[in-house]
Scaffold this active site. Sequence first.
Site, short mmCIF file in Angstrom:
data_model
loop_
_atom_site.label_atom_id
_atom_site.label_comp_id
_atom_site.label_asym_id
_atom_site.label_seq_id
_atom_site.Cartn_x
_atom_site.Cartn_y
_atom_site.Cartn_z
N ARG A 170 32.59 -59.20 -29.43
CA ARG A 170 31.24 -58.63 -29.58
C ARG A 170 30.56 -58.38 -28.25
O ARG A 170 29.80 -57.45 -28.11
CB ARG A 170 30.36 -59.60 -30.39
CG ARG A 170 30.71 -59.66 -31.83
CD ARG A 170 30.08 -60.85 -32.50
NE ARG A 170 30.80 -62.06 -32.18
CZ ARG A 170 30.69 -63.19 -32.83
NH1 ARG A 170 29.84 -63.29 -33.83
NH2 ARG A 170 31.39 -64.24 -32.50
N HIS A 191 33.02 -59.37 -39.53
CA HIS A 191 34.40 -59.74 -39.86
C HIS A 191 35.10 -58.62 -40.62
O HIS A 191 36.24 -58.25 -40.29
CB HIS A 191 34.44 -60.98 -40.75
CG HIS A 191 33.92 -62.25 -40.14
ND1 HIS A 191 33.02 -63.08 -40.77
CD2 HIS A 191 34.16 -62.82 -38.93
CE1 HIS A 191 32.75 -64.12 -40.00
NE2 HIS A 191 33.43 -63.98 -38.88
N SER A 214 28.03 -65.20 -38.11
CA SER A 214 27.83 -66.11 -39.25
C SER A 214 26.64 -67.03 -38.99
O SER A 214 25.89 -67.34 -39.92
CB SER A 214 29.07 -66.97 -39.48
OG SER A 214 30.14 -66.17 -39.89
N LYS A 232 33.32 -80.52 -38.42
CA LYS A 232 32.30 -79.47 -38.49
C LYS A 232 31.56 -79.51 -39.82
O LYS A 232 32.16 -79.78 -40.86
CB LYS A 232 33.01 -78.11 -38.34
CG LYS A 232 32.37 -77.20 -37.30
CD LYS A 232 33.27 -76.03 -36.99
CE LYS A 232 32.51 -74.83 -36.53
NZ LYS A 232 33.40 -73.73 -36.15
P1 ADP Z 1 34.81 -69.07 -35.20
O1 ADP Z 1 34.58 -70.16 -36.16
O2 ADP Z 1 36.14 -69.09 -34.48
O3 ADP Z 1 33.62 -68.75 -34.31
P2 ADP Z 1 34.08 -66.84 -36.83
O4 ADP Z 1 34.27 -67.04 -38.30
O5 ADP Z 1 32.68 -66.86 -36.32
O6 ADP Z 1 35.02 -67.83 -36.10
O7 ADP Z 1 34.74 -65.47 -36.36
C1 ADP Z 1 36.11 -65.19 -36.48
C2 ADP Z 1 36.44 -63.96 -35.65
O8 ADP Z 1 35.60 -62.88 -36.02
C3 ADP Z 1 36.25 -64.12 -34.14
O9 ADP Z 1 37.27 -63.40 -33.49
C4 ADP Z 1 34.94 -63.44 -33.87
O10 ADP Z 1 34.86 -62.95 -32.55
C5 ADP Z 1 35.01 -62.32 -34.87
N1 ADP Z 1 33.69 -61.80 -35.20
C6 ADP Z 1 32.67 -62.46 -35.79
N2 ADP Z 1 31.59 -61.66 -35.92
C7 ADP Z 1 31.95 -60.46 -35.40
C8 ADP Z 1 31.28 -59.20 -35.21
N3 ADP Z 1 30.01 -59.01 -35.56
N4 ADP Z 1 31.99 -58.20 -34.64
C9 ADP Z 1 33.26 -58.41 -34.25
N5 ADP Z 1 33.94 -59.54 -34.39
C10 ADP Z 1 33.30 -60.57 -34.95
#
Ligand code: ADP
Length: 151
Positions: free
Chosen positions: A90, A17, A127, A41
């Site tokens: 990703r 992030h 995450s 959730k």
């Molecule tokens: P969600 O609950 O929508 O899955 P996340 O908190 O997991 O949201 O992620 C929010 C954003 O961050 C999304 O656009 C996701 O693709 C991006 N993201 C998460 N991890 C990575 C990473 N390692 N590299 C690039 N983008 C990421």
Amino acid sequence: MKRAIFPGSFDPLTLGHTDIINRGITLFDEVIIAIGINADKKYMFTLEQRMQFISEAFKEEPKIKVMTYEGLTVEFCKKVDAHFILRGLRNPADFEFEKAIAHTNRKLSEIETVFLLTSSGKSYISSSIVRDVIRNNGDYTSLVPDTVRVI
Ligand code: ADP
């Protein structure tokens, strides 16, 4: 003012992030990190903890704000007058998933989604992997910023 929102659960904030956010602020005047609240959730970290991890990590960066929202992301964009949604990609699975959401959001509004490819070396971080490592008492500290700590 070019304002984007970066929506997600951030349960917890990871180096994946922060990579997208740090690169995003070079493109926009302001990036609002928008923590989506979904009543159905189950989260590992409380909303307060997730907000705290993010605001601490970016406390020196005035172009970044942290907010929470419920409901449709495009409605939140209208509320805060943001014309862009920032998302990270990703892998091909992210692309397919994000494509459907971006098309839908575009149908519902004029808001553009801007995608940044994850930096090499960060694409495996998510995450959910971090939560798994934490649950199994592994060393998660190289996957998250130092403001994310389990005590
Ligand atoms: P969600 O609950 O929508 O899955 P996340 O908190 O997991 O949201 O992620 C929010 C954003 O961050 C999304 O656009 C996701 O693709 C991006 N993201 C998460 N991890 C990575 C990473 N390692 N590299 C690039 N983008 C990421």
